[in-house]
Design an enzyme around this catalytic site. Structure first.
Site, PDB file in Angstrom:
ATOM      1  N   CYS A  45     -11.462   2.912   0.233  1.00  0.00           N
ATOM      2  CA  CYS A  45     -10.168   3.743   0.538  1.00  0.00           C
ATOM      3  C   CYS A  45      -9.639   2.764   1.480  1.00  0.00           C
ATOM      4  O   CYS A  45     -10.590   2.689   2.880  1.00  0.00           O
ATOM      5  CB  CYS A  45     -10.348   5.141   0.775  1.00  0.00           C
ATOM      6  SG  CYS A  45      -8.674   5.812   1.458  1.00  0.00           S
ATOM      7  N   ASP A  91       0.815  -1.225   0.011  1.00  0.00           N
ATOM      8  CA  ASP A  91      -0.004   0.217   0.109  1.00  0.00           C
ATOM      9  C   ASP A  91       0.791   1.029  -0.005  1.00  0.00           C
ATOM     10  O   ASP A  91       2.004   1.134   0.327  1.00  0.00           O
ATOM     11  CB  ASP A  91      -0.904  -0.262   1.355  1.00  0.00           C
ATOM     12  CG  ASP A  91      -1.711   0.995   1.440  1.00  0.00           C
ATOM     13  OD1 ASP A  91      -2.526   1.552   0.324  1.00  0.00           O
ATOM     14  OD2 ASP A  91      -1.743   1.887   2.475  1.00  0.00           O
ATOM     15  N   SER A  92       0.252   2.299  -0.104  1.00  0.00           N
ATOM     16  CA  SER A  92       1.190   3.675  -0.270  1.00  0.00           C
ATOM     17  C   SER A  92       1.531   4.011   1.316  1.00  0.00           C
ATOM     18  O   SER A  92       2.253   4.592   1.316  1.00  0.00           O
ATOM     19  CB  SER A  92       0.216   4.835  -0.466  1.00  0.00           C
ATOM     20  OG  SER A  92      -1.110   4.687   0.160  1.00  0.00           O
ATOM     21  N   GLU A 142      -4.458  10.104   9.233  1.00  0.00           N
ATOM     22  CA  GLU A 142      -2.961   9.551   9.355  1.00  0.00           C
ATOM     23  C   GLU A 142      -2.458  10.667  10.393  1.00  0.00           C
ATOM     24  O   GLU A 142      -1.375  10.425  11.280  1.00  0.00           O
ATOM     25  CB  GLU A 142      -2.217   9.998   8.137  1.00  0.00           C
ATOM     26  CG  GLU A 142      -2.449   8.917   7.121  1.00  0.00           C
ATOM     27  CD  GLU A 142      -1.373   8.465   6.217  1.00  0.00           C
ATOM     28  OE1 GLU A 142      -0.290   8.712   6.123  1.00  0.00           O
ATOM     29  OE2 GLU A 142      -1.579   7.187   5.844  1.00  0.00           O
ATOM     30  N   HIS A 167      -8.239   3.698   4.217  1.00  0.00           N
ATOM     31  CA  HIS A 167      -8.188   4.356   5.553  1.00  0.00           C
ATOM     32  C   HIS A 167      -9.627   4.626   6.206  1.00  0.00           C
ATOM     33  O   HIS A 167      -9.858   4.634   7.404  1.00  0.00           O
ATOM     34  CB  HIS A 167      -7.619   5.756   5.415  1.00  0.00           C
ATOM     35  CG  HIS A 167      -6.037   5.947   5.146  1.00  0.00           C
ATOM     36  ND1 HIS A 167      -5.532   5.339   4.038  1.00  0.00           N
ATOM     37  CD2 HIS A 167      -5.013   6.445   5.903  1.00  0.00           C
ATOM     38  CE1 HIS A 167      -4.125   5.709   4.076  1.00  0.00           C
ATOM     39  NE2 HIS A 167      -4.084   6.177   5.306  1.00  0.00           N
ATOM     40  N   CYS A 214      -4.424  -1.692  -1.671  1.00  0.00           N
ATOM     41  CA  CYS A 214      -4.632  -0.048  -1.831  1.00  0.00           C
ATOM     42  C   CYS A 214      -5.576   0.323  -2.900  1.00  0.00           C
ATOM     43  O   CYS A 214      -5.686  -0.428  -3.854  1.00  0.00           O
ATOM     44  CB  CYS A 214      -3.391   0.729  -2.224  1.00  0.00           C
ATOM     45  SG  CYS A 214      -3.471   2.488  -2.658  1.00  0.00           S
TER      46      CYS A 214
HETATM   47  N1  DGL Z   1      -4.458   3.380   0.344  1.00  0.00           N
HETATM   48  C1  DGL Z   1      -4.858   4.476  -0.442  1.00  0.00           C
HETATM   49  C2  DGL Z   1      -6.403   3.937  -1.084  1.00  0.00           C
HETATM   50  O1  DGL Z   1      -6.730   2.972  -0.813  1.00  0.00           O
HETATM   51  C3  DGL Z   1      -5.395   5.905   0.395  1.00  0.00           C
HETATM   52  C4  DGL Z   1      -3.993   6.516   0.762  1.00  0.00           C
HETATM   53  C5  DGL Z   1      -3.220   7.244  -0.411  1.00  0.00           C
HETATM   54  O2  DGL Z   1      -4.018   8.043  -1.022  1.00  0.00           O
HETATM   55  O3  DGL Z   1      -2.256   6.958  -0.817  1.00  0.00           O
HETATM   56  O4  DGL Z   1      -6.761   4.367  -2.351  1.00  0.00           O
END
Ligand code: DGL
Length: 270
Positions: free
Chosen positions: A187, A6-7, A155, A189, A69
């Protein structure tokens, strides 16, 4: 070994339910915290970063990679699958995303065929959820809306503050008036604000927790594909890798998701 990337921290909301129901396997998680967020970046950039994560995880010995992600799953997954599994002939390995299982679940369980979707700017602009939902059932009416401020608020640990709830309410207003019977949290988060989503959408709207659905779908996939399942190692190990600060990563995983993370290693995936 199963690899997830993931990011940053967000994909831990996918890893956690997977570990809960499939604890026997070995997992390695990569969070590209140094380059987060992905949700506001171009498709080319997300693809470039994702290729690096996939190369890294295959080099670590993963048999299966989950792009934990939504932005990666929306913008890069199809290309990754074509490049690795078809062009590079990596036919003994798998790359799976998080969108398809959730869309299948939603299409199967919606009664009114009106489905709301929230996600990052990149995910919503790609229309990936809408396209997949309508591929399964063209009578489904998707309503989507980006919620870009939620990731930085979460975050920062601000998601339980009234300011975050106020912003969420504003984002959800147009979706609520579309009167869906389901809302997809597209998403990683957003499950951390699950109760707020539920409270605002009301009891008649089924709010879907992506990670839980992905975990169930992975279990089902492994049952149906014993040829893949038998290649997975089963020592119950977990490795956490971040491209930035290990302490912040550990704190987030333990405080927000009770993951009992001991060690986080920093590594460059590029
Ligand atoms: N992990 C990203 C998603 O699920 C959210 C965080 C980001 O923008 O990197 O889209």
């Amino acid at each position: 070994m199963i690899g997830l990337f993931d990011s940053g921290y967000g994909g831990l909301t996918v890893l956690k339910p997977i570990i809960d129901i499939l604890p026997e396997y070995d997992y390695v998680y990569v969070g590209d915290n140094a380059r987060t967020p992905y949700g506001t970046r171009s498709q080319e950039t997300v693809l470039h970063y994702s290729r690096q994560a996939v190369d890294y995880l295959f080099d670590q010995g993963c048999t299966m990679i989950i792009t934990a992600c939504n932005t990666v799953s929306a913008l890069a997954l199809r290309t990754l699958q074509q490049e690795y599994l078809r062009d590079k002939q990596v036919t003994d390995k798998k790359i799976l995303g998080v969108i398809r299982p959730v869309v299948e679940y939603a299409a199967k369980h919606t009664k009114t065929k009106r489905i709301g979707v929230v996600g990052t700017t990149g995910t919503i602009a790609s229309r990936a959820y809408e396209i997949e939902l309508q591929k399964i059932d063209s009578s489904i009416q998707p309503y989507s809306h980006p919620c870009p401020l939620l990731v930085p608020l979460i975050e920062e640990g601000w998601h339980h503050k009234p300011e975050a709830r106020m912003i969420l309410k504003k984002y959800l207003r147009p979706l609520k008036s579309a009167n869906p019977d389901m809302l997809i949290l597209g998403c990683t988060h957003y499950p951390l604000m699950y109760r707020d989503f539920k409270r605002y959408m009301g009891s008649r709207v089924h709010v879907l927790h992506t990670g839980n659905i992905v975990a169930e779908s992975l279990r089902d996939y492994l049952e149906r594909h014993p040829e893949i399942e038998k290649k997975l190692t089963r020592d119950g190990t977990r490795r956490y890798i971040t491209t930035d600060c290990p302490d912040a990563f550990k704190k987030f995983g333990n405080a927000e998701l009770s993951l009992s993370i001991d060690t986080v290693k920093t590594d460059a995936i590029w």
